[in-house]
Write a protein that holds these residues in place. Structure first.
Motif, PDB file in Angstrom:
ATOM      1  N   ILE A   1      -4.622   0.961   9.096  1.00  0.00           N
ATOM      2  CA  ILE A   1      -4.339  -0.514   8.927  1.00  0.00           C
ATOM      3  C   ILE A   1      -5.995  -0.848   9.842  1.00  0.00           C
ATOM      4  O   ILE A   1      -5.989   0.061  10.292  1.00  0.00           O
ATOM      5  CB  ILE A   1      -2.697  -0.152   9.452  1.00  0.00           C
ATOM      6  CG1 ILE A   1      -1.662   0.058   8.774  1.00  0.00           C
ATOM      7  CG2 ILE A   1      -2.673  -2.059  10.088  1.00  0.00           C
ATOM      8  CD1 ILE A   1      -1.545  -0.959   7.752  1.00  0.00           C
ATOM      9  N   VAL A   2      -5.642  -2.205   9.115  1.00  0.00           N
ATOM     10  CA  VAL A   2      -6.941  -2.484   9.942  1.00  0.00           C
ATOM     11  C   VAL A   2      -6.393  -3.389  11.372  1.00  0.00           C
ATOM     12  O   VAL A   2      -5.707  -4.396  11.436  1.00  0.00           O
ATOM     13  CB  VAL A   2      -7.856  -3.788   9.493  1.00  0.00           C
ATOM     14  CG1 VAL A   2      -8.675  -4.608   9.964  1.00  0.00           C
ATOM     15  CG2 VAL A   2      -7.526  -3.585   7.721  1.00  0.00           C
ATOM     16  N   ASP A   3      -6.810  -2.699  12.377  1.00  0.00           N
ATOM     17  CA  ASP A   3      -6.868  -2.809  13.726  1.00  0.00           C
ATOM     18  C   ASP A   3      -7.506  -3.515  14.362  1.00  0.00           C
ATOM     19  O   ASP A   3      -8.575  -2.688  13.280  1.00  0.00           O
ATOM     20  CB  ASP A   3      -5.614  -1.371  14.668  1.00  0.00           C
ATOM     21  CG  ASP A   3      -4.957  -1.100  13.802  1.00  0.00           C
ATOM     22  OD1 ASP A   3      -4.032  -1.442  13.885  1.00  0.00           O
ATOM     23  OD2 ASP A   3      -5.443   0.696  13.678  1.00  0.00           O
ATOM     24  N   ALA A   4      -7.351  -3.721  15.205  1.00  0.00           N
ATOM     25  CA  ALA A   4      -8.642  -4.387  15.821  1.00  0.00           C
ATOM     26  C   ALA A   4      -9.738  -3.873  16.464  1.00  0.00           C
ATOM     27  O   ALA A   4      -9.767  -2.697  17.286  1.00  0.00           O
ATOM     28  CB  ALA A   4      -7.833  -5.312  17.824  1.00  0.00           C
TER      29      ALA A   4
ATOM     30  N   ALA B   1       3.127   0.377   2.918  1.00  0.00           N
ATOM     31  CA  ALA B   1       2.844  -0.487   4.103  1.00  0.00           C
ATOM     32  C   ALA B   1       2.687  -1.866   2.955  1.00  0.00           C
ATOM     33  O   ALA B   1       2.738  -1.329   2.108  1.00  0.00           O
ATOM     34  CB  ALA B   1       1.408  -0.019   4.461  1.00  0.00           C
ATOM     35  N   LEU B   2       3.577  -2.827   4.265  1.00  0.00           N
ATOM     36  CA  LEU B   2       3.992  -3.634   3.624  1.00  0.00           C
ATOM     37  C   LEU B   2       3.208  -5.354   4.520  1.00  0.00           C
ATOM     38  O   LEU B   2       3.792  -4.637   5.370  1.00  0.00           O
ATOM     39  CB  LEU B   2       4.846  -4.637   3.286  1.00  0.00           C
ATOM     40  CG  LEU B   2       6.092  -3.274   2.369  1.00  0.00           C
ATOM     41  CD1 LEU B   2       7.048  -2.493   2.772  1.00  0.00           C
ATOM     42  CD2 LEU B   2       7.301  -3.712   1.675  1.00  0.00           C
TER      43      LEU B   2
ATOM     44  N   SER C   1       0.489  -1.046   0.067  1.00  0.00           N
ATOM     45  CA  SER C   1      -0.234  -0.036  -0.003  1.00  0.00           C
ATOM     46  C   SER C   1       1.309   1.532   0.227  1.00  0.00           C
ATOM     47  O   SER C   1       1.453   1.564   1.124  1.00  0.00           O
ATOM     48  CB  SER C   1      -0.909   0.058   1.510  1.00  0.00           C
ATOM     49  OG  SER C   1      -1.574   0.751   1.385  1.00  0.00           O
ATOM     50  N   LEU C   2       0.525   1.782  -0.916  1.00  0.00           N
ATOM     51  CA  LEU C   2       2.141   3.254  -1.292  1.00  0.00           C
ATOM     52  C   LEU C   2       0.654   3.974  -1.118  1.00  0.00           C
ATOM     53  O   LEU C   2      -0.079   4.801  -1.709  1.00  0.00           O
ATOM     54  CB  LEU C   2       2.634   3.123  -2.778  1.00  0.00           C
ATOM     55  CG  LEU C   2       3.383   4.124  -2.613  1.00  0.00           C
ATOM     56  CD1 LEU C   2       4.598   4.265  -1.663  1.00  0.00           C
ATOM     57  CD2 LEU C   2       3.519   4.612  -4.181  1.00  0.00           C
TER      58      LEU C   2
ATOM     59  N   LEU D   1      -4.404  -3.675   5.162  1.00  0.00           N
ATOM     60  CA  LEU D   1      -3.891  -2.492   4.676  1.00  0.00           C
ATOM     61  C   LEU D   1      -4.886  -1.371   3.960  1.00  0.00           C
ATOM     62  O   LEU D   1      -5.768  -1.925   3.471  1.00  0.00           O
ATOM     63  CB  LEU D   1      -2.726  -2.624   3.283  1.00  0.00           C
ATOM     64  CG  LEU D   1      -0.961  -3.757   3.881  1.00  0.00           C
ATOM     65  CD1 LEU D   1      -0.413  -3.933   2.502  1.00  0.00           C
ATOM     66  CD2 LEU D   1      -1.008  -3.444   5.500  1.00  0.00           C
ATOM     67  N   LEU D   2      -4.957  -0.610   4.088  1.00  0.00           N
ATOM     68  CA  LEU D   2      -6.463   0.145   3.266  1.00  0.00           C
ATOM     69  C   LEU D   2      -6.357   1.541   2.444  1.00  0.00           C
ATOM     70  O   LEU D   2      -5.540   2.574   2.732  1.00  0.00           O
ATOM     71  CB  LEU D   2      -6.552   0.848   4.374  1.00  0.00           C
ATOM     72  CG  LEU D   2      -7.785  -0.146   5.950  1.00  0.00           C
ATOM     73  CD1 LEU D   2      -8.198   0.408   6.937  1.00  0.00           C
ATOM     74  CD2 LEU D   2      -8.850  -0.803   4.905  1.00  0.00           C
TER      75      LEU D   2
END
Length: 253
Positions: free
Chosen positions: A199-202, A117-118, A43-44, A136-137
């Motif tokens: 980022i997909v967090d809890a 992000a990777l 995700s860039l 990733l978003l």
């Protein structure tokens, strides 16, 4: 060219934030490996205004630890225009890979900044399904604030396992979301990125629909005002899809 060795990529995202490209350093390469079959997610984001950068993914095909012309014969590229987010989501076997970030155009300042992000999540078709969704978003498809119904068509497959849509709802608005027209199994989930870290967090997944086979997927009665990400994800192979966001008004904020 700057080279960064990230080691083994796993499900916990690796963040490479506030990196810069300029005329004296036009390419950043991030080397990593995966030790089993995975979905690689790149995700860039946050490309500086007035600039344009692309991301490419290559496998170390000759296993020499160097991104060379042999490796460049086959690769994937995300080349969204302007400074829009770029993303690659690729189902693949174990190996060593290179993610290359390079500019298409630089603003007059000559300095391009970006975040990367990777992650490597479980391959499509894995149970539990939460393990194979990208975490990733990127804002791949920006729908803006919904004021009416929206329809989109797309395709997910092993070289593009996930499409990510971004939209928002205002007060007194709601949406029903339908995914249909499938030829193989695909799923979807809805996310609120409360801390805006992409980022997909809890606790940030709001709803999901994971029916088996080619049965339509449905997420209904979303009415909270705010910003949303919707992921459409391959489960059992390549498929076209139709996505419908049915907008409605409510009597409550």
């Amino acid at each position: 060219m700057a080279l960064f060795n990230l080691g083994t990529l796993g499900s916990t995202p690796i963040l490479q934030n506030d990196f810069h490209l300029n005329p004296s350093d036009l390419t950043d390469v991030f080397q990593f490996k995966i030790t089993s079959g995975k979905n690689i997610n790149l995700s860039l984001t946050d490309i500086s205004a007035g600039d344009n950068a692309d991301i490419r993914l290559f496998r170390d095909s000759n296993n020499n630890g160097v991104l060379d012309n042999f490796d460049r014969k086959v690769g994937l590229v995300s080349n969204q225009g302007s400074n829009h987010d770029d993303a690659i989501n690729f189902k693949t076997s174990p190996g060593t890979f290179f993610a290359e970030v390079s500019p298409v155009s630089l603003a007059s300042s000559g300095d391009l900044s970006y975040d990367l992000a990777l992650s490597a999540t479980a391959p499509s078709g894995t149970f539990p399904l939460s393990d194979s969704f990208s975490n990733l978003l990127p804002k791949e498809f920006v729908l803006g604030n919904l004021s009416g119904d929206v329809t989109r068509t797309g395709n997910v497959n092993n070289q593009n396992t996930t499409d990510v849509y971004n939209f928002s709802l205002g007060n007194f608005e709601g949406v029903n979301i339908k995914l249909n027209g499938l030829s193989t199994d695909a799923d979807m989930r809805l996310i609120r990125d409360f801390n805006n870290n992409r980022i997909v967090d809890a606790g940030e997944e709001i709803a999901r629909s994971t029916n088996g086979g080619i049965t339509s997927e449905l997420i209904s009665n979303i009415t909270a005002a705010g910003n949303y990400f919707l992921q459409v994800t391959e489960f059992s192979g390549a498929t076209n899809y139709n996505l419908t966001l049915d907008h409605f008004t409510t009597t409550f904020a």
